[in-house]
Design a protein around this motif. Sequence first.
Motif, short mmCIF file in Angstrom:
data_model
loop_
_atom_site.label_atom_id
_atom_site.label_comp_id
_atom_site.label_asym_id
_atom_site.label_seq_id
_atom_site.Cartn_x
_atom_site.Cartn_y
_atom_site.Cartn_z
N TYR A 169 0.82 -1.21 0.00
CA TYR A 169 0.00 0.00 0.00
C TYR A 169 0.85 1.26 0.00
CZ TYR A 169 -3.72 -2.83 2.33
OH TYR A 169 -4.66 -3.76 2.70
N THR A 170 0.25 2.34 -0.47
CA THR A 170 0.74 3.69 -0.22
C THR A 170 -0.22 4.34 0.77
OG1 THR A 170 1.66 3.89 -2.44
CG2 THR A 170 1.27 5.93 -1.23
N PHE A 171 0.32 4.78 1.88
CA PHE A 171 -0.50 5.38 2.93
C PHE A 171 -0.53 6.90 2.82
CE2 PHE A 171 -1.87 2.26 6.03
CZ PHE A 171 -1.07 1.16 5.76
N GLY A 172 -1.65 7.47 3.24
CA GLY A 172 -1.72 8.90 3.44
C GLY A 172 -1.17 9.26 4.81
N SER A 173 -1.15 10.55 5.14
CA SER A 173 -0.63 10.99 6.43
C SER A 173 -1.65 10.85 7.55
CB SER A 173 -0.16 12.45 6.34
OG SER A 173 0.98 12.54 5.51
N GLY A 174 -2.90 10.56 7.18
CA GLY A 174 -3.88 10.26 8.20
C GLY A 174 -4.69 11.46 8.66
N THR A 175 -5.80 11.15 9.30
CA THR A 175 -6.64 12.13 9.99
C THR A 175 -6.59 11.80 11.48
OG1 THR A 175 -8.16 12.48 8.15
CG2 THR A 175 -8.98 12.99 10.36
N ARG A 176 -6.18 12.79 12.27
CA ARG A 176 -6.14 12.59 13.72
C ARG A 176 -7.49 12.97 14.29
NH1 ARG A 176 -2.98 9.86 16.93
NH2 ARG A 176 -1.17 10.67 15.82
N LEU A 177 -8.25 11.98 14.77
CA LEU A 177 -9.58 12.21 15.34
C LEU A 177 -9.49 12.14 16.86
CD1 LEU A 177 -12.70 12.44 15.19
CD2 LEU A 177 -12.76 9.94 15.06
#
Lengths: 111, 112
Positions: B101-109
């Motif tokens: 996979y290529t990951f994004g930097s994410g959403t911090r919830l």
Amino acid sequence: QKEVEQDPGPLSVPEGAIVSLNCTYSNSAFQYFMWYRQYSRKGPELLMYTYSSGNKEDGRFTAQVDKSSKYISLFIRDSQPSDSATYLCAMSLNTGNQFYFGTGTSLTVIP
Amino acid sequence: DAGVTQSPTHLIKTRGQQVTLRCSPKSGHDTVSWYQQALGQGPQFIFQYYEEEERQRGNFPDRFSGHQFPNYSSELNVNALLLGDSALYLCASSFGDRGGYTFGSGTRLTVV
């Protein structure tokens, strides 16, 4: 028992050292093995992707898979301060299937 | 070359509310997977979308749902938020069944 076990560390080494990171797993059906590097506040970045047992080398990084022992390793030669990050092992049953991750090992390379 | 893009980067919600997170896959990728990463833990698989259908699902309750659009972008929806849903939500894209996979930097919830 977790599917994938990984020592969280933290691991601290001097610059130039050889680093050894390891994971064990319980499911003998895993066929694909990955190592990801994750910097703080970033998503994981793929370092190595291997299929079945054996070794794979890419620059300063070498991945080893021993399916008979259910054990995988990542070696980093000539470690650099920029290698300081959390290293995650991951594995899957088949290509395209979900990945099972370890908890990650925190590595600090001291200049 | 645009990688995986996630929005928003940070989000604070109140317990019981609903949230929608968004993901645009890397150019050329058609498969989107969502992972939840709690602090100090490895990512946990939520589900995967391919051809606008949920193809695989991890061990997450029905409060977690998703969608994939014709342009391959995806949304993750979480209803009735719990404090324990506080985590980094990662989107990963790939092409078909090709791994890595290529990951994004994410959403911090953060749920308060």
